[in-house]
Design an enzyme around this catalytic site. Structure first.
Site, PDB file in Angstrom:
ATOM      1  N   ASP A 293      41.384  46.894  42.492  1.00 64.41           N
ATOM      2  CA  ASP A 293      41.389  48.410  42.795  1.00 64.41           C
ATOM      3  C   ASP A 293      41.152  48.575  41.024  1.00 64.41           C
ATOM      4  OD1 ASP A 293      40.739  50.818  43.175  1.00 64.41           O
ATOM      5  OD2 ASP A 293      42.348  51.076  44.388  1.00 64.41           O
TER       6      ASP A 293
HETATM    7  C1  NOJ Z   1      40.823  54.085  43.177  1.00 60.59           C
HETATM    8  C2  NOJ Z   1      41.029  54.044  44.387  1.00 60.59           C
HETATM    9  O1  NOJ Z   1      42.021  53.673  44.878  1.00 60.59           O
HETATM   10  C3  NOJ Z   1      39.721  52.814  45.726  1.00 60.59           C
HETATM   11  O2  NOJ Z   1      40.436  53.334  47.022  1.00 60.59           O
HETATM   12  C4  NOJ Z   1      38.637  53.154  45.155  1.00 60.59           C
HETATM   13  O3  NOJ Z   1      36.902  52.235  46.043  1.00 60.59           O
HETATM   14  C5  NOJ Z   1      38.325  52.924  43.493  1.00 60.59           C
HETATM   15  N1  NOJ Z   1      39.231  53.610  42.916  1.00 60.59           N
HETATM   16  C6  NOJ Z   1      36.904  52.707  43.397  1.00 60.59           C
HETATM   17  O4  NOJ Z   1      36.407  54.647  43.066  1.00 60.59           O
END
Ligand code: NOJ
Length: 767
Positions: A293
């Site tokens: 993430d």
């Molecule tokens: C953080 C989020 O937790 C995740 O779900 C998302 O896909 C990513 N950012 C990318 O934007």
């Protein structure tokens, strides 16, 4: 062309697999072939260590979806082969332009993989995933994912960071909006549906996009519901509750997995060798790649298990995170880690192979660019708009529908000369209807409740007064008087209350789960006028609306319904559409009951013995419960009303006893039959739910577990015979020895309309 040449980077100090063609369970789609693996071998042989690491580097190219600072000269990074993936580019012009830098400008011409959070639609915004799950309609969800894939892929986006398959038992956690609720069985069914929809029959179909099941794993168990927070999850709970939807997604062929922010029992998910390698790769034979993430690799320094980014890169990478989203920790540190032997080159090749495998599977090497898109608005495609409307209709959950003047208040039938008051901050708020993570969705494409209701009432010569009452935050009360006056002057009130579209989603935890601010005052003042009132709740989480449940005759949970929310609501209010949604999360009475989930374990001192199983004796005082609150939810998992009624009867099990070893060996299964009849006067859809309880087992099992469900659409008086199978998949669990087996014991099984009712049949499970 207005392409940004800026890539964003976060401020952080700056075994080759055996060639096993991976088959998706349902479609026979393959992530790889022996020929692809040979191509990957040939490419790997040409790559420098730096170029290999470049494939594992992922940067945001546009709008931000996390903390960030800006680094210029992204194109130069691409030309030197230092960027394997970009995300947040949303137009064909931009993706093609970046792609050109890589294909024409870099030494090995490896295509860039473009990702995006396509969560509930690209431009055509469907209801939020929690709303979609309330349909209990996996075909519907597959279709919405397919439309999202078509729209996203047309702009060069071939990878979505979806589905979010995190089980969520805590409505304080804002990201409960993004998942399919609290149940692992239902969550698994939806995980498969999303993967099928996104990835289509073949990943190399230009309209397919690769799915990313996230957030691996346990993210929804955040302590206190605070986003990103620590979790403590036993291995059994992890395997019984949190892992199954991921396993389902992998089984369906999901090409990628995103590692989560949270730590599990002290080990950050993004450096967790047990979950990422032992379970995902060794047990499940996952052949795609794991993306971290946003800055999750760097964040393990903040968790405290790495002193700096170099150590973080080493730990995450060795644990099984193949691609680094936005930390920029792999790019500078992995080459030296490999050269110095602190990271085996075999692990590097394995990670790169996994990334290239997905790029080959998508056909990116053959077709790196997308054709020019004539500037058309995809939300105007009739089939997509129709699907968005149907999805919204199916997502609505009717919580109350009491009689007013002798008839259920819904559906409404206002007549010429009457007046309706539409009151509340969500009556006409286009942006809020999109909900969190609305991708390319635009408020200008949304048809609100007011927009859909006004022409309908005008045609009927029914008057309409619209007044907001207050803002969605409920921060001021000055509009209440006008709202009350509008109600007084009307024959019917429609109250549109709830949360703003961004009160749920990432980083949007709430410590209270009731109506925000002063909205409760508005509600109570309007209801006090005595006018028949329909309350429509917009929200990304269950709301504890106990007063409303007792005092408002009709309550419809509308979640955030997407761009066709208005027409869907009007059709539902007028009875052209039948509310058929069922809750996929328990609705608590108050925040103090949280965490609340239907499939809990019993205690030795239960307050109410579930479904009458076992001892019914209970001491009035020394029981597990609150002295000031019930244990039961306001509305249980699986609950939802319609405009007709159903009877479930004639439940039969194919055998009174069954052998555990035969079920374990796949030689025996149970069939459960039930009859569902539409006992009302209107057409409608029931969702028959099969629950089980196991007793006499080596570890305690939940008081009830969903193990089957079927939606049936029936005319008045019509019946349908349903058959459910219970085999190893449904009857096994992680036992005392941490083996996933069916054990000897007693099985209780029942079919019901929600999780709070049932009439169990007993089946002996013999050795
Ligand atoms: C953080 C989020 O937790 C995740 O779900 C998302 O896909 C990513 N950012 C990318 O934007």
């Amino acid at each position: 062309m207005n392409r940004t040449k800026i890539l964003t980077l976060t401020v952080v100090s700056a075994v080759q697999l055996a060639v096993v063609p991976f088959r998706a369970e349902a479609q026979g789609a393959s992530l790889s072939t022996p020929q692809t693996e040979q191509k990957i071998d040939a490419l790997l042989a040409k790559m420098t260590i730096e170029e290999k690491v470049g494939q594992l580097n992922q940067l945001s190219s546009g709008s931000l979806t996390g903390p960030s600072s800006v680094v210029r000269d992204g194109d130069a990074l691409i030309r030197t082969g230092m960027v394997g993936s970009l995300f947040n580019s949303v137009t064909w012009k931009e993706t093609n332009a970046y792609q050109r830098e890589s294909i024409e400008g870099s030494r090995l011409h490896i295509p860039v993989l473009f990702g995006l959070d396509v969560i509930h639609g690209f431009r055509t915004t469907f209801p939020i995933p929690l709303g979609l799950s309330s349909s209990w309609d996996t075909d519907l969800v597959e279709q919405t994912a397919r439309v999202a894939a078509q729209e996203a892929s047309s702009q060069g986006v071939r990878w979505t960071f979806s589905p979010m398959v995190d089980i969520a038992r805590d409505p304080r956690w804002g990201r409960i909006a993004e998942g399919a609720g609290e149940d692992p069985y239902l969550g698994s069914a939806f995980a498969r549906a999303y993967v099928r929809g996104y990835q289509g029959r073949r990943l190399d179909d230009p309209s397919s996009i690769v799915a990313c099941a996230k957030h691996f794993v346990g993210y929804g168990a955040a302590e206190g519901g605070r986003d990103y927070n620590t979790t403590e999850i036993s291995e059994r709970t992890l395997r019984d509750v949190y892992l199954p939807p991921f396993r389902a997604a992998v089984g369906e062929g999901a090409g990628t997995i995103m590692s989560a922010f949270n730590s599990i029992n002290g080990v950050p998910s993004s450096a967790n060798a047990f979950t990422l390698t032992e379970v995902l790769r060794n047990e499940w034979k996952f052949q795609g790649f794991v993306d971290s993430d946003w800055t999750a690799v760097h964040e393990i320094t903040l968790h405290g298990i790495a002193e700096n980014d170099e150590a973080a890169a080493q730990k995450s990478f060795l644990a099984g995170v193949d691609m680094d989203m936005q930390s920029a920790a792999y790019l500078p540190h992995l080459p030296d880690l490999v050269k110095s032997g602190r990271v085996p080159v075999g692990r590097l090749d394995d990670a790169v192979r996994r990334v290239l495998r997905i790029k080959f599977a998508l056909g990116l090497f053959e077709r790196p660019y997308v054709p020019e898109v004539v500037d058309a608005n995809p939300t105007e495609v009739p089939a997509s708009r129709e699907l968005a409307r149907r999805a919204a209709e199916e997502s609505f959950v009717l919580l109350e529908n009491r009689k007013v003047a002798g008839f259920p208040l819904l559906p409404i039938a206002p007549v010429a000369g009457q007046r309706v008051a539409l009151i509340g901050p969500l009556s006409d708020s286009a942006g809020d209807m999109l909900g969190p993570w609305s991708g390319e969705g635009r408020a200008s494409d949304v048809v609100t409740l007011r927009m859909a209701l006004a022409p309908r009432l005008e045609r009927l010569h029914v008057g309409l007064t619209v007044t907001q009452g207050m803002n969605a935050a409920g921060s001021e009360t000055s509009g209440i008087a006008a709202a009350v006056e509008a109600a007084r002057q009307s024959d019917l009130v429609i109250l549109a209350l709830g949360e703003s579209g961004h009160s749920s989603g990432e980083a949007s935890a709430r410590s209270r789960i009731d109506l925000p601010g002063h909205q409760e005052e508005l509600l109570e003042a309007v209801v006090a006028t005595g006018k028949p009132t329909v309350l429509i709740l917009f929200s990304g989480r269950p709301l504890a609306v106990e007063w409303a449940s007792r005092n408002v005759p009709a309550i419809l949970m509308a979640w955030f319904p997407g761009l066709q929310g208005g027409p869907a609501l009007v059709r539902t209010l007028f009875g052209e559409a039948e509310p058929s949604g069922r809750l996929t999360v328990s609705v608590p009475r108050s925040v103090g009951q949280v965490p609340m989930y239907y499939n809990r374990l019993n205690t030795g001192r239960p307050r109410v013995d579930p479904i009458g199983l076992g001892s019914t004796k209970s001491d009035p005082y020394y029981v597990s419960g609150y002295i000031d609150e019930l244990n039961t939810p306001l509305y249980p998992f699986g609950y939802g009303l319609g405009y007709t009624t159903f009877e479930i009867s004639g439940v039969k099990v194919s055998a009174a006893s069954i052998s555990a070893s035969a079920v374990n060996a796949g030689r025996a299964q149970l069939t459960v039959n039930a009859n569902v009849r539409n006992s009302g006067t209107r057409v409608g859809t029931e969702t028959a739910q099969l629950y089980i309880r196991l007793r006499g087992t080596s570890v305690a099992r939940p008081v009830r577990e969903l193990k089957g469900f079927k939606r049936v659409h029936l005319e008045p008086g019509e019946s349908s015979q349903l058959a459910f199978n219970l085999d190893r998949e449904e009857l096994s669990f992680w036992n005392l020895d941490m083996k996933n087996v069916v054990e000897q014991g007693t099985l209780y099984v029942w079919v019901a309309s929600d999780s709070s009712v049932g009439d169990p049949l007993r089946v002996d499970i013999t050795e």
